[in-house]
Design a protein around this motif. Structure first.
Motif, PDB file in Angstrom:
ATOM      1  N   PHE A  37       0.834  -1.202   0.000  1.00 61.96           N
ATOM      2  CA  PHE A  37       0.000   0.000   0.000  1.00 61.96           C
ATOM      3  C   PHE A  37       0.872   1.258   0.000  1.00 61.96           C
ATOM      4  O   PHE A  37       0.354   2.358  -0.042  1.00 61.96           O
ATOM      5  CB  PHE A  37      -0.924   0.025   1.227  1.00 61.96           C
ATOM      6  CG  PHE A  37      -2.133  -0.870   1.106  1.00 61.96           C
ATOM      7  CD1 PHE A  37      -2.084  -2.045   0.379  1.00 61.96           C
ATOM      8  CD2 PHE A  37      -3.325  -0.529   1.718  1.00 61.96           C
ATOM      9  CE1 PHE A  37      -3.195  -2.871   0.274  1.00 61.96           C
ATOM     10  CE2 PHE A  37      -4.442  -1.348   1.620  1.00 61.96           C
ATOM     11  CZ  PHE A  37      -4.379  -2.522   0.904  1.00 61.96           C
ATOM     12  N   HIS A 120       1.762   0.419  -8.438  1.00 63.62           N
ATOM     13  CA  HIS A 120       0.616   0.740  -7.568  1.00 63.62           C
ATOM     14  C   HIS A 120      -0.690   0.321  -8.261  1.00 63.62           C
ATOM     15  O   HIS A 120      -1.570  -0.301  -7.666  1.00 63.62           O
ATOM     16  CB  HIS A 120       0.664   2.241  -7.295  1.00 63.62           C
ATOM     17  CG  HIS A 120      -0.583   2.848  -6.747  1.00 63.62           C
ATOM     18  ND1 HIS A 120      -1.109   2.506  -5.526  1.00 63.62           N
ATOM     19  CD2 HIS A 120      -1.409   3.811  -7.243  1.00 63.62           C
ATOM     20  CE1 HIS A 120      -2.208   3.229  -5.301  1.00 63.62           C
ATOM     21  NE2 HIS A 120      -2.416   4.019  -6.337  1.00 63.62           N
ATOM     22  N   ARG A 123      -0.990  -3.361  -8.187  1.00 65.52           N
ATOM     23  CA  ARG A 123      -1.403  -3.797  -6.835  1.00 65.52           C
ATOM     24  C   ARG A 123      -2.911  -3.643  -6.690  1.00 65.52           C
ATOM     25  O   ARG A 123      -3.606  -4.565  -6.250  1.00 65.52           O
ATOM     26  CB  ARG A 123      -0.652  -2.937  -5.811  1.00 65.52           C
ATOM     27  CG  ARG A 123      -0.707  -3.288  -4.362  1.00 65.52           C
ATOM     28  CD  ARG A 123      -2.005  -3.069  -3.640  1.00 65.52           C
ATOM     29  NE  ARG A 123      -2.292  -1.702  -3.257  1.00 65.52           N
ATOM     30  CZ  ARG A 123      -3.450  -1.326  -2.711  1.00 65.52           C
ATOM     31  NH1 ARG A 123      -4.409  -2.199  -2.518  1.00 65.52           N
ATOM     32  NH2 ARG A 123      -3.649  -0.077  -2.396  1.00 65.52           N
ATOM     33  N   HIS A 222      -7.815  12.333  -5.759  1.00 66.37           N
ATOM     34  CA  HIS A 222      -7.510  10.925  -5.452  1.00 66.37           C
ATOM     35  C   HIS A 222      -7.430  10.726  -3.938  1.00 66.37           C
ATOM     36  O   HIS A 222      -8.003   9.788  -3.395  1.00 66.37           O
ATOM     37  CB  HIS A 222      -6.153  10.623  -6.098  1.00 66.37           C
ATOM     38  CG  HIS A 222      -5.874   9.175  -6.362  1.00 66.37           C
ATOM     39  ND1 HIS A 222      -6.693   8.372  -7.111  1.00 66.37           N
ATOM     40  CD2 HIS A 222      -4.834   8.387  -5.982  1.00 66.37           C
ATOM     41  CE1 HIS A 222      -6.168   7.163  -7.190  1.00 66.37           C
ATOM     42  NE2 HIS A 222      -5.036   7.141  -6.502  1.00 66.37           N
ATOM     43  N   THR A 232      -8.935  -0.153   1.345  1.00 65.85           N
ATOM     44  CA  THR A 232      -9.323  -1.558   1.489  1.00 65.85           C
ATOM     45  C   THR A 232      -8.387  -2.151   2.542  1.00 65.85           C
ATOM     46  O   THR A 232      -7.342  -1.567   2.862  1.00 65.85           O
ATOM     47  CB  THR A 232      -9.105  -2.336   0.173  1.00 65.85           C
ATOM     48  OG1 THR A 232      -7.782  -2.078  -0.276  1.00 65.85           O
ATOM     49  CG2 THR A 232     -10.111  -1.941  -0.878  1.00 65.85           C
TER      50      THR A 232
HETATM   51  C1  HEM Z   1       0.369  10.107  -9.666  1.00 62.19           C
HETATM   52  C2  HEM Z   1      -0.078   8.898  -9.556  1.00 62.19           C
HETATM   53  C3  HEM Z   1      -0.720   8.313  -8.306  1.00 62.19           C
HETATM   54  C4  HEM Z   1      -0.538   8.648  -6.988  1.00 62.19           C
HETATM   55  C5  HEM Z   1       0.394   9.721  -6.415  1.00 62.19           C
HETATM   56  C6  HEM Z   1      -1.389   7.774  -6.203  1.00 62.19           C
HETATM   57  C7  HEM Z   1      -1.442   7.777  -4.822  1.00 62.19           C
HETATM   58  C8  HEM Z   1      -2.199   6.890  -4.065  1.00 62.19           C
HETATM   59  C9  HEM Z   1      -2.062   6.684  -2.646  1.00 62.19           C
HETATM   60  C10 HEM Z   1      -1.025   7.383  -1.735  1.00 62.19           C
HETATM   61  C11 HEM Z   1      -2.998   5.764  -2.273  1.00 62.19           C
HETATM   62  C12 HEM Z   1      -3.171   5.159  -0.871  1.00 62.19           C
HETATM   63  C13 HEM Z   1      -2.087   4.124  -0.641  1.00 62.19           C
HETATM   64  C14 HEM Z   1      -2.169   2.951  -1.577  1.00 62.19           C
HETATM   65  O1  HEM Z   1      -3.211   2.295  -1.609  1.00 62.19           O
HETATM   66  O2  HEM Z   1      -1.166   2.726  -2.285  1.00 62.19           O
HETATM   67  C15 HEM Z   1      -3.767   5.415  -3.451  1.00 62.19           C
HETATM   68  C16 HEM Z   1      -4.845   4.533  -3.481  1.00 62.19           C
HETATM   69  C17 HEM Z   1      -5.531   4.166  -4.643  1.00 62.19           C
HETATM   70  N1  HEM Z   1      -5.142   4.419  -5.942  1.00 62.19           N
HETATM   71 FE1  HEM Z   1      -3.651   5.679  -6.497  1.00 62.19          FE
HETATM   72  N2  HEM Z   1      -2.106   6.964  -7.055  1.00 62.19           N
HETATM   73  C18 HEM Z   1      -1.708   7.252  -8.354  1.00 62.19           C
HETATM   74  C19 HEM Z   1      -2.148   6.613  -9.501  1.00 62.19           C
HETATM   75  C20 HEM Z   1      -3.144   5.632  -9.529  1.00 62.19           C
HETATM   76  C21 HEM Z   1      -3.516   4.870 -10.696  1.00 62.19           C
HETATM   77  C22 HEM Z   1      -2.788   4.960 -12.055  1.00 62.19           C
HETATM   78  C23 HEM Z   1      -4.580   4.082 -10.326  1.00 62.19           C
HETATM   79  C24 HEM Z   1      -5.371   3.097 -11.164  1.00 62.19           C
HETATM   80  C25 HEM Z   1      -5.702   3.283 -12.415  1.00 62.19           C
HETATM   81  C26 HEM Z   1      -4.883   4.336  -8.928  1.00 62.19           C
HETATM   82  C27 HEM Z   1      -5.923   3.795  -8.196  1.00 62.19           C
HETATM   83  C28 HEM Z   1      -6.050   3.831  -6.804  1.00 62.19           C
HETATM   84  C29 HEM Z   1      -7.098   3.190  -6.024  1.00 62.19           C
HETATM   85  C30 HEM Z   1      -8.329   2.416  -6.575  1.00 62.19           C
HETATM   86  C31 HEM Z   1      -6.777   3.397  -4.658  1.00 62.19           C
HETATM   87  C32 HEM Z   1      -7.541   2.856  -3.427  1.00 62.19           C
HETATM   88  C33 HEM Z   1      -6.844   1.545  -3.077  1.00 62.19           C
HETATM   89  C34 HEM Z   1      -7.327   0.904  -1.780  1.00 62.19           C
HETATM   90  O3  HEM Z   1      -8.223   1.421  -1.113  1.00 62.19           O
HETATM   91  O4  HEM Z   1      -6.788  -0.167  -1.465  1.00 62.19           O
HETATM   92  N3  HEM Z   1      -3.970   5.262  -8.472  1.00 62.19           N
HETATM   93  N4  HEM Z   1      -3.253   6.100  -4.542  1.00 62.19           N
END
Ligand code: HEM
Length: 471
Positions: A37, A120, A123, A222, A232
């Motif tokens: 995560f 990420h 994952r 986001h 989750t």
């Molecule tokens: C600049 C790019 C991005 C940044 C800085 C970012 C950052 C984050 C962070 C810090 C979290 C919470 C920690 C984690 O679950 O890893 C998160 C969760 C999430 N991200 Fe991103 N993200 C990025 C790109 C993306 C991309 C490309 C996707 C999918 C197409 C995505 C989908 C999600 C989803 C669905 C969650 C919720 C996951 C959960 O609740 O387990 N993100 N993001």
């Protein structure tokens, strides 16, 4: 009044104005203690470091292609008339104190941001974290992936060296190929036919202002969605005893808060580390590890050697033209799309360049964005899935990764042809066949390996419905 009292007084003053007390519940927000995560955080910290290092570079970079006389320390260009942007990057690299280090850090941070973002995303995909109710955040994430790659592309062009300019020129031709509006978009983004004197100022504007602002805005959305919906959580092995010093829920009422255990399948409660101080400490470690990795890479690994490539020269073409690795798959589509695949519909010309360079990557992005609606879940899911228990989804994911890898290999056809002793034309049918069949085989092998063809239903003991009282 002693120091503690003074601090209390200061806290009271700020609290009166900003109502800090009501924000305390946020400090108790639970973060699941899962290492994977943290990949999103790595992407986030890379973005911060890109902004910081970019501000430094911005003091010395000149977004202009006017010819100026070079008098820096690269002997071979002494006294030559060169484009100002090329000269300014030579100066940053060889004459500005710490310039080479910061330029390399900026470069590696961009690569690490894309890599950590991709991991990420994988994952999130393989653990099914995109499912109801997190589809909106998956969509925002897909947008982030697209804009980040575009930001990197505009940065690649800025030094105006021969190699990067030629690679950026491919993007210009692809933009021109868009039916009806191609010419207008190309003129708008590239400032006339590429490379014109307006291209670099326009790319600079996109690279330092427009695209970072969009990325920052999307990251903000986001994070807001994430805080609102909460993470989750990995499936629990058993009921979680409370109070447990390392695990804490954020619900203010209910079983866990009053000392009872949190049931294994109670997804109304998030079990994990409190945001403050535990998660803040973990995040600080992740930040410094990211910084240390980038410093190490910047210290030891050189980047794009513009002194070797020389300034942009419209009269010559470098023998090897390649975009950055994360755009290589799109370049692969462009190379494999046969030139006869162009046609007219209602008088509108659809060229092979458009199909390979934009339509196919667009379809890939579209499918990625739509995936949570293809693998649709009716009720909310708050526990992550085990990829080994989802033959279909995991098979599709592996097929997708293999597809992108094979398309990237096709983008490097010149190198592959050299290794196998063929011409690129001889190699093309093999690469096309591999791209069409390879992902299917990989997906089927994974599907079969995980028991997808077995008659029995795959084991699925995830709790799905979220009970009342969720936040
Ligand atoms: C600049 C790019 C991005 C940044 C800085 C970012 C950052 C984050 C962070 C810090 C979290 C919470 C920690 C984690 O679950 O890893 C998160 C969760 C999430 N991200 Fe991103 N993200 C990025 C790109 C993306 C991309 C490309 C996707 C999918 C197409 C995505 C989908 C999600 C989803 C669905 C969650 C919720 C996951 C959960 O609740 O387990 N993100 N993001």
């Amino acid at each position: 009044m002693n120091r503690i009292d003074r601090l209390r007084q200061l806290y009271g003053w700020v609290d009166e104005r900003l109502d800090l007390e009501s924000g305390k519940s946020f400090l108790g927000k639970a973060f699941p203690a899962e290492d994977s995560f943290l990949l999103g955080e790595v992407a986030l910290f890379c973005f911060l470091l890109l902004v910081l290092s970019g501000v430094f570079l911005g003091f010395f970079f000149e977004p202009s292609t006017s010819e100026v006389e070079y008098d820096g320390s690269v002997a071979e260009y002494q006294g030559e008339e060169l484009p100002e942007s090329f000269v300014s990057v030579l100066n940053i690299t060889y004459d500005v104190p710490f310039g080479m280090l910061i330029r390399r850090m900026h470069h590696w941070a961009a690569h690490l941001m894309v890599a950590s973002m991709a991991l990420h995303m994988l994952r999130v995909f393989f653990t099914g974290a995109y499912r109801n109710p997190r589809e909106p955040n998956w969509l925002v994430g897909t947008g982030l992936a697209g804009v980040t790659m575009f930001a990197a592309y505009t940065g690649y062009a800025l030094p105006f060296d021969e190699f990067a300019s030629t690679a950026v020129g491919i993007g210009y031709n692809v933009t021109l190929s868009v039916p009806l509006v191609g010419e207008t978009i190309a003129h708008l983004a590239f400032g006339g036919s590429f490379p014109s004197s307006a291209t670099i100022p326009r790319f600079y504007f996109l690279h330092v202002l427009v695209l970072p602002a969009i990325i920052a805005g999307l990251i903000g959305v986001h994070m807001l969605i994430l805080v609102r919906q909460k993470h989750t959580e990995a499936q629990r092995d058993a009921d979680v005893p409370a109070p447990d010093l390392h695990r804490r829920d954020e619900r203010e009422d209910g079983a866990a808060a009053d000392g009872g255990a949190v049931a294994r399948d109670d997804d109304s409660v998030v079990v994990g580390l409190p945001a403050f101080p535990n998660q803040v400490a973990v995040s600080a470690v992740v930040f410094f590890l990211t910084l240390a990795t980038l410093s190490l890479l910047a210290g030891f690994l050189p980047v794009h050697n513009i002194a070797e490539y020389g300034p942009n020269d419209p009269a010559s073409t470098p023998s090897l033209i390649m975009p950055d690795w994360f755009l290589m798959w799109g370049y692969g589509f462009l190379k494999l799309t046969p030139s006869w695949l162009s046609f007219d519909v209602l008088g509108i010309h659809i060229s092979a360049e458009f199909i390979g360079g934009l339509a196919l990557p667009g379809v890939v992005f579209g499918l990625v964005a739509l995936w949570p609606f293809i693998d649709y879940e009716d009720s909310a899911v708050h526990f992550t899935a085990d990829p080994l228990e989802r033959p279909f989804q995991t098979g599709v994911g592996v097929a997708g990764v293999v597809f992108i890898m094979l398309a990237s290999i096709a983008g490097m056809d010149v190198i592959v042809a050299d290794i196998v002793g063929m011409t690129t034309a001889q190699l093309k049918p093999y690469l096309t066949a591999a791209l069409l069949v390879g992902p299917l085989i990989a997906g089927l092998v994974v599907y079969a390996g995980l028991g997808g063809f077995d008659d029995d239903e795959p084991p699925d003991d995830e709790p799905t419905a979220r009970t009342e009282g969720d936040g």
